[in-house]
Write an enzyme that holds these catalytic residues in place. Structure first.
Site, PDB file in Angstrom:
ATOM      1  N   HIS A  76       0.797  -1.230   0.000  1.00 18.25           N
ATOM      2  CA  HIS A  76       0.000   0.000   0.000  1.00 18.25           C
ATOM      3  C   HIS A  76       0.833   1.286   0.000  1.00 18.25           C
ATOM      4  O   HIS A  76       0.274   2.380   0.087  1.00 18.25           O
ATOM      5  CB  HIS A  76      -0.941   0.016   1.212  1.00 18.25           C
ATOM      6  N   ARG A 110      -3.453   5.236  -3.599  1.00 18.37           N
ATOM      7  CA  ARG A 110      -4.785   5.497  -3.013  1.00 18.37           C
ATOM      8  C   ARG A 110      -4.951   6.935  -2.524  1.00 18.37           C
ATOM      9  O   ARG A 110      -5.830   7.220  -1.702  1.00 18.37           O
ATOM     10  CB  ARG A 110      -5.088   4.535  -1.854  1.00 18.37           C
ATOM     11  N   VAL A 112       0.103  12.515  14.523  1.00 19.76           N
ATOM     12  CA  VAL A 112      -0.260  13.923  14.716  1.00 19.76           C
ATOM     13  C   VAL A 112      -1.706  14.064  14.220  1.00 19.76           C
ATOM     14  O   VAL A 112      -1.956  14.302  13.045  1.00 19.76           O
ATOM     15  CB  VAL A 112       0.718  14.885  14.008  1.00 19.76           C
ATOM     16  N   GLY A 113      -2.635  13.874  15.140  1.00 25.69           N
ATOM     17  CA  GLY A 113      -4.031  13.735  14.758  1.00 25.69           C
ATOM     18  C   GLY A 113      -4.932  14.828  15.282  1.00 25.69           C
ATOM     19  O   GLY A 113      -4.492  15.770  15.942  1.00 25.69           O
ATOM     20  N   SER A 114      -6.199  14.687  14.973  1.00 25.33           N
ATOM     21  CA  SER A 114      -7.227  15.526  15.591  1.00 25.33           C
ATOM     22  C   SER A 114      -8.029  14.635  16.541  1.00 25.33           C
ATOM     23  O   SER A 114      -8.021  13.408  16.419  1.00 25.33           O
ATOM     24  CB  SER A 114      -8.137  16.157  14.535  1.00 25.33           C
ATOM     25  N   ARG A 129      -3.273  16.691   5.341  1.00 26.08           N
ATOM     26  CA  ARG A 129      -2.486  17.249   6.463  1.00 26.08           C
ATOM     27  C   ARG A 129      -1.019  16.815   6.321  1.00 26.08           C
ATOM     28  O   ARG A 129      -0.105  17.583   6.624  1.00 26.08           O
ATOM     29  CB  ARG A 129      -3.045  16.833   7.823  1.00 26.08           C
ATOM     30  N   SER A 154     -10.076  19.132  17.823  1.00 23.54           N
ATOM     31  CA  SER A 154     -10.751  19.755  16.679  1.00 23.54           C
ATOM     32  C   SER A 154     -12.204  20.096  17.002  1.00 23.54           C
ATOM     33  O   SER A 154     -12.813  20.939  16.334  1.00 23.54           O
ATOM     34  CB  SER A 154     -10.717  18.814  15.476  1.00 23.54           C
ATOM     35  N   GLY A 162      -3.838  11.255  10.192  1.00 24.64           N
ATOM     36  CA  GLY A 162      -4.854  10.478   9.497  1.00 24.64           C
ATOM     37  C   GLY A 162      -5.117  11.045   8.111  1.00 24.64           C
ATOM     38  O   GLY A 162      -5.267  10.302   7.133  1.00 24.64           O
ATOM     39  N   ARG A 219      -8.578  21.813  10.319  1.00 26.91           N
ATOM     40  CA  ARG A 219      -8.021  20.524  10.759  1.00 26.91           C
ATOM     41  C   ARG A 219      -6.884  20.085   9.839  1.00 26.91           C
ATOM     42  O   ARG A 219      -5.964  19.414  10.260  1.00 26.91           O
ATOM     43  CB  ARG A 219      -9.128  19.456  10.796  1.00 26.91           C
ATOM     44  N   GLU A 223     -10.393   9.735  19.729  1.00 24.88           N
ATOM     45  CA  GLU A 223      -9.931   9.718  18.339  1.00 24.88           C
ATOM     46  C   GLU A 223     -10.057   8.276  17.850  1.00 24.88           C
ATOM     47  O   GLU A 223     -10.818   7.516  18.440  1.00 24.88           O
ATOM     48  CB  GLU A 223      -8.518  10.318  18.194  1.00 24.88           C
ATOM     49  N   MET A 224      -9.327   7.895  16.793  1.00 23.21           N
ATOM     50  CA  MET A 224      -9.649   6.592  16.194  1.00 23.21           C
ATOM     51  C   MET A 224      -8.442   5.712  15.842  1.00 23.21           C
ATOM     52  O   MET A 224      -8.617   4.722  15.133  1.00 23.21           O
ATOM     53  CB  MET A 224     -10.512   6.810  14.936  1.00 23.21           C
ATOM     54  N   GLU A 225      -7.234   6.037  16.335  1.00 24.87           N
ATOM     55  CA  GLU A 225      -6.070   5.252  15.890  1.00 24.87           C
ATOM     56  C   GLU A 225      -5.044   4.881  16.957  1.00 24.87           C
ATOM     57  O   GLU A 225      -4.335   3.873  16.807  1.00 24.87           O
ATOM     58  CB  GLU A 225      -5.312   6.004  14.759  1.00 24.87           C
TER      59      GLU A 225
HETATM   60  O1  LIG Z   1      -7.503  13.994  11.983  1.00 22.43           O
HETATM   61  P1  LIG Z   1      -7.115  12.531  12.042  1.00 22.43           P
HETATM   62  O2  LIG Z   1      -5.648  12.368  12.257  1.00 22.43           O
HETATM   63  O3  LIG Z   1      -7.636  11.739  10.866  1.00 22.43           O
HETATM   64  O4  LIG Z   1      -7.803  11.918  13.370  1.00 22.43           O
HETATM   65  C1  LIG Z   1      -9.170  11.957  13.701  1.00 22.43           C
HETATM   66  O5  LIG Z   1     -10.002  12.418  12.652  1.00 22.43           O
HETATM   67  C2  LIG Z   1     -10.684  11.320  12.011  1.00 22.43           C
HETATM   68  C3  LIG Z   1     -12.162  11.489  12.200  1.00 22.43           C
HETATM   69  O6  LIG Z   1     -12.606  12.693  11.693  1.00 22.43           O
HETATM   70  C4  LIG Z   1     -10.132  10.060  12.679  1.00 22.43           C
HETATM   71  O7  LIG Z   1      -9.069   9.537  11.933  1.00 22.43           O
HETATM   72  C5  LIG Z   1      -9.719  10.573  14.028  1.00 22.43           C
HETATM   73  O8  LIG Z   1      -8.774   9.808  14.723  1.00 22.43           O
HETATM   74  O1  LIG Z   2     -12.319  10.658  16.183  1.00 24.37           O
HETATM   75  C1  LIG Z   2     -12.658  11.817  16.417  1.00 24.37           C
HETATM   76  C2  LIG Z   2     -11.871  12.914  16.012  1.00 24.37           C
HETATM   77  C3  LIG Z   2     -12.285  14.173  16.287  1.00 24.37           C
HETATM   78  N1  LIG Z   2     -13.455  14.343  16.942  1.00 24.37           N
HETATM   79  C4  LIG Z   2     -14.209  13.310  17.331  1.00 24.37           C
HETATM   80  O2  LIG Z   2     -15.265  13.498  17.903  1.00 24.37           O
HETATM   81  N2  LIG Z   2     -13.808  12.066  17.059  1.00 24.37           N
END
Ligand SMILES: O=P(O)(O)O[C@H]1O[C@H](CO)[C@@H](O)[C@H]1O
Ligand SMILES: O=c1cc[nH]c(=O)[nH]1
Length: 236
Positions: free
Chosen positions: A4, A43, A88-90, A24, A205, A20, A219, A181-183
């Protein structure tokens, strides 16, 4: 090339910043790095290598969520011998103690993902940041004059941006969780598995409690403090 990532061996630096959002990643590379070259557009998940204060560094988009991020991190560790990754995320603040645009340095990350449950047969593994990177980030954040407030603590890595049971977040807050967040949780677990270093630094964010939020353009292009903290922690 890995499956990938479209880079040749040696084109990715030992230290990688991991947002993510691939745009960014582009903004970070163009704003903070010298001698930048794009090594992958596979991708649309851009990857760049350049230098910061003479140190080689790469920036790789990871996509949203632990399954997408895990693909890139597995390949960075196994195919490109990357040693340190700083996300380095949101994130979304889940407590009044944290405000929009504050920086959250994640010492550990809880999760509702089944990835670790499958890996550890139902035992609760506790994914934590690399202590050296964590200490470096805290020192870098403390040294900034007039910087945004920063917080060090637990975050929650959710598999759902739109959770089916949002009330469960309230329970996490009672136990000290600062943001969602998600990671990060899977990132910390993969780093432990491969004997590498990882840290997640996120800028708030949006605020789950107050409803305040930033735009997608903000963001993508304005969360520079966490980038400077990440570069200092990983490379200075
Ligand atoms: O801004 P990124 O780094 O993508 O991180 C946050 O933003 C995304 C969701 O909007 C998810 O990936 C979450 O972890
Ligand atoms: O995963 C995320 C990222 C930013 N804000 C949220 O609410 N969830």
């Amino acid at each position: 090339m890995s499956t990938h990532i479209g880079a040749q061996p040696g084109e990715i630096a030992p230290t990688v910043l991991l947002p993510g959002d691939p745009l960014r990643a582009k903004w970070i590379a163009e704003t903070f790095l010298d001698d930048v070259r794009c090594y992958s557009e596979v991708r649309g998940m851009y990857g760049f290598t350049g230098s910061w204060k003479g140190h080689p560094v790469s920036v790789q988009g990871s996509g949203m969520g632990q399954p997408s991020m895990s693909i890139y991190v597995n390949e960075l560790f196994t195919d490109y011998d990357v040693q340190s990754i700083v996300r380095v995320g949101s994130c979304g603040a889940v407590t009044d103690r944290v405000g929009v645009r504050d920086v959250v340095i994640a010492s550990g990350a809880c999760t509702d993902s089944s990835m670790n449950r499958i890996a550890f047969h139902g035992i609760d593994y506790a994914p934590v940041a690399d202590f050296g990177l964590l200490r470096g980030a805290v020192e870098a954040a403390e040294a900034r004059e007039g910087g945004s407030p920063f917080h060090v603590g637990l975050i929650f890595s959710s598999d759902s941006f739109y959770p089916a049971r949002p009330e469960l977040l309230g329970e996490m807050v009672k136990y000290g969780v600062l943001a969602v967040e998600m990671e990060a949780s899977a990132l910390y677990t993969l780093a432990a598995k491969h004997g590498r270093r990882a840290l997640a630094i996120c800028t708030v964010s949006d605020h789950i409690v107050t409803g305040e939020e930033t735009s997608s353009q903000e963001r993508e292009q304005t969360f520079g403090e966490m980038v400077e903290i990440a570069l200092t922690a990983a490379l200075a």
